[in-house]
Design a protein around this motif. Sequence first.
Motif, short mmCIF file in Angstrom:
data_model
loop_
_atom_site.label_atom_id
_atom_site.label_comp_id
_atom_site.label_asym_id
_atom_site.label_seq_id
_atom_site.Cartn_x
_atom_site.Cartn_y
_atom_site.Cartn_z
N GLY A 295 -52.19 -7.32 3.37
CA GLY A 295 -52.88 -6.71 2.25
C GLY A 295 -52.39 -7.15 0.89
N LEU A 296 -52.19 -6.17 0.01
CA LEU A 296 -51.86 -6.44 -1.38
C LEU A 296 -50.34 -6.53 -1.59
CD1 LEU A 296 -54.37 -3.90 -3.01
CD2 LEU A 296 -54.75 -6.33 -2.46
N SER A 297 -49.96 -7.03 -2.77
CA SER A 297 -48.55 -7.05 -3.21
C SER A 297 -47.64 -7.76 -2.21
CB SER A 297 -48.05 -5.61 -3.45
OG SER A 297 -48.87 -4.92 -4.33
N ILE A 298 -48.10 -8.90 -1.69
CA ILE A 298 -47.33 -9.62 -0.68
C ILE A 298 -45.95 -10.02 -1.20
CG2 ILE A 298 -47.22 -11.73 0.69
CD1 ILE A 298 -49.20 -9.73 1.80
N GLU A 299 -45.90 -10.59 -2.40
CA GLU A 299 -44.62 -11.04 -2.95
C GLU A 299 -43.67 -9.86 -3.14
OE1 GLU A 299 -43.67 -14.08 -3.40
OE2 GLU A 299 -45.56 -15.19 -3.16
N ASP A 300 -44.18 -8.74 -3.61
CA ASP A 300 -43.33 -7.56 -3.82
C ASP A 300 -42.83 -7.01 -2.49
OD1 ASP A 300 -43.67 -7.66 -6.57
OD2 ASP A 300 -45.47 -6.40 -6.52
N LYS A 301 -43.68 -7.02 -1.47
CA LYS A 301 -43.24 -6.55 -0.15
C LYS A 301 -42.14 -7.44 0.40
CE LYS A 301 -47.72 -4.49 1.03
NZ LYS A 301 -49.01 -4.65 1.76
N ALA A 302 -42.31 -8.75 0.24
CA ALA A 302 -41.29 -9.68 0.72
C ALA A 302 -39.98 -9.46 -0.02
CB ALA A 302 -41.77 -11.11 0.55
N GLN A 303 -40.06 -9.22 -1.33
CA GLN A 303 -38.84 -9.01 -2.11
C GLN A 303 -38.13 -7.74 -1.68
OE1 GLN A 303 -37.54 -11.26 -4.36
NE2 GLN A 303 -35.77 -9.91 -4.10
N LEU A 304 -38.90 -6.72 -1.33
CA LEU A 304 -38.28 -5.47 -0.87
C LEU A 304 -37.47 -5.72 0.40
CD1 LEU A 304 -37.84 -2.43 -1.00
CD2 LEU A 304 -40.09 -2.13 0.14
N VAL A 305 -38.03 -6.46 1.33
CA VAL A 305 -37.31 -6.76 2.57
C VAL A 305 -36.05 -7.58 2.26
CG1 VAL A 305 -37.41 -7.96 4.79
CG2 VAL A 305 -39.37 -6.63 3.99
N ARG A 306 -36.18 -8.56 1.38
CA ARG A 306 -35.01 -9.36 0.99
C ARG A 306 -33.89 -8.46 0.46
NH1 ARG A 306 -39.06 -12.61 -1.63
NH2 ARG A 306 -39.47 -14.54 -0.48
N ASP A 307 -34.25 -7.58 -0.45
CA ASP A 307 -33.23 -6.70 -1.05
C ASP A 307 -32.60 -5.80 0.00
OD1 ASP A 307 -33.86 -7.86 -3.47
OD2 ASP A 307 -35.14 -6.20 -4.14
N GLN A 308 -33.42 -5.22 0.88
CA GLN A 308 -32.90 -4.28 1.86
C GLN A 308 -31.99 -4.95 2.88
OE1 GLN A 308 -36.84 -2.68 2.93
NE2 GLN A 308 -36.13 -0.65 2.28
N LEU A 309 -32.40 -6.10 3.40
CA LEU A 309 -31.57 -6.78 4.40
C LEU A 309 -30.30 -7.36 3.78
CD1 LEU A 309 -34.11 -8.61 6.75
CD2 LEU A 309 -32.73 -6.58 7.22
N THR A 310 -30.41 -7.89 2.58
CA THR A 310 -29.22 -8.42 1.91
C THR A 310 -28.21 -7.31 1.65
OG1 THR A 310 -30.53 -10.16 0.86
CG2 THR A 310 -28.39 -9.68 -0.10
N SER A 311 -28.71 -6.16 1.26
CA SER A 311 -27.82 -5.01 1.03
C SER A 311 -27.15 -4.57 2.32
CB SER A 311 -28.61 -3.86 0.42
OG SER A 311 -27.80 -2.70 0.28
N ALA A 312 -27.88 -4.66 3.42
CA ALA A 312 -27.36 -4.15 4.70
C ALA A 312 -26.35 -5.09 5.35
CB ALA A 312 -28.53 -3.90 5.66
N VAL A 313 -26.60 -6.40 5.31
CA VAL A 313 -25.74 -7.34 6.05
C VAL A 313 -25.04 -8.35 5.16
CG1 VAL A 313 -27.11 -7.09 8.15
CG2 VAL A 313 -27.61 -8.98 6.56
N GLY A 314 -25.33 -8.39 3.87
CA GLY A 314 -24.73 -9.39 2.99
C GLY A 314 -25.58 -10.65 2.95
N LYS A 315 -25.39 -11.44 1.91
CA LYS A 315 -26.27 -12.59 1.71
C LYS A 315 -25.82 -13.85 2.44
CE LYS A 315 -24.04 -14.25 -2.55
NZ LYS A 315 -24.25 -14.60 -3.97
N ASP A 316 -24.56 -13.93 2.87
CA ASP A 316 -24.06 -15.16 3.49
C ASP A 316 -24.81 -15.48 4.77
OD1 ASP A 316 -22.22 -15.35 1.49
OD2 ASP A 316 -20.52 -14.58 2.65
N GLY A 317 -25.35 -16.70 4.84
CA GLY A 317 -26.04 -17.16 6.05
C GLY A 317 -27.43 -16.59 6.23
#
Length: 547
Positions: A295-317
Amino acid sequence: MLEGGDLDVLTGDYLAELTMLILGRDLAKNPDLGYAKTFLRQLDGCLATAVDRGVTLVTNAGGVNPTGLASAVRALAEKLGLAARLGRDIRVATVEGDDVRAHPAVPRHALTANAYLGAFGIAECIRAGADVVVTGRVTDASLVIGPAIAHFGWTRDDLDALAGATVAGHVIECGAQATGGNYPFFTELPDGGRRPGFPIAEVEADGSSVITKHPGTGGAVTVETVTAQLLYEVDSPAYRGPDVVAHLDTVRLDADGPDRVRISGVRGSLPPPTLKVGVSTLGGFRNSVTFVLCGLSIEDKAQLVRDQLTSAVGKDGLEFRLARTDHPDPADTESGSALLHVHLKDTDAKRAGRAFSAAAVELALASYPGLTMLGPPGDAAPYGVFEAYAVPQEDVTHTAVLPDGTRVPVPPPAETTTDLAPEAPPQPQTTPRREPTARTPLGAVAGARSGDKGADANLGVWARDDAGYEWLQGFLTVGKLKALLPEAAAVPVERYDLPNLRAVNFVLRGLLGAGGVAASTRFDPQAKALGELLRAKLVEIPVRLVS
């Protein structure tokens, strides 16, 4: 192949960069393994036929344990009762010496390290009367060159003959890719490419050959199907081998009757003083998951997942790739969805496994609207890294182990040279003709074949006639390729012209990333689809070529 017509030798190429890693892991778990088990299963149904027909079998299925596979072949022959049919035991020979893990140039932590051996060890085995020759890592073309050496008595001085057999071996090494498999114009094949037969190389005393196939088998052998395979996974026109350098810009292809293509004119020169060594190491652990964004706001949805996973496991790798497969005003969920591919690589199995999987699954009720995945993440899986090294030819103990157990050393070439391949020549400067053009897919007038070589990719493009090649040669410059394929813009690209094939070959250095196929997280990790992507690009093509 055994039942469809006459053969002298049947070859089987079972090894690839990724395969060596798999076989190395098998051997580490069980010292009796390390070879391609599929070969042994296939042999169960056809070894007797090969023996009855007097066909010599030559295969590199020995992988990292050719001695183990040879023992298994002898055991299979005993189970099948072949000694009674032959009046003797089956004669199995091996080629050894490719394992160079102990060489000082090889990293100490290597899982496998195998030199690409030449063909003269295979020839020794065949001259000794072997029914089956089992090798480890030899060059793919050596499986064809070795029998030709044994049959014609070639020496290391017969460079043109060795080069011609090298080209024949390269054409048939990937089986049906020479008879219409993975062929860009497959709809033109007699059977639409449904079941292409396997190719045969009829090698002659001067190294020239005819590529053909058994009568009644599918697909086709044409100048273009052979061209397609010739352009597969090659670098510069100086095609390096341990016994000879075959110059691909000297290859001549001519139709020689129905399903027959003659290869002639191949020139050879002295080989390099070193052997390529493929080294596999364990790189760590990896995991992945693909989120569906609808649907809509694809880029924003993707950014939300990036932020959430990076916060949870760290950005390395952690790697994210968003594929915009969505369409406006979609008719259904699938056509309205984009895909966010997420990969994690780490030396810590727990972080790449449980921690990553838990973080991804926990987003199911706590992230973007409409969240779904193509499938849940699993456990962390180990991945390997492939690197190419070089060792002096004289440092490798290339050995033919004959059927009676005699060990015959295979000396390296007495003469070698480091003057092998010129740098990519300057691009031809041409002034386009002023003429009507039509915006058309490049594939309407050109074929392409692409593949991987470690971290590099190659992309060979050929025109279907002389007029098309005249245009293609001036049009498809390195700059134009980078404009058409943005992912190529960030890497060094070389172009080599092959006028005899009406082709240009591009080498994209580092496109596939360090570590090779086993470590890659690319959507197309082996660059197999790169050629078809290029053919789909819309370009301005002269109307006279497409009408």
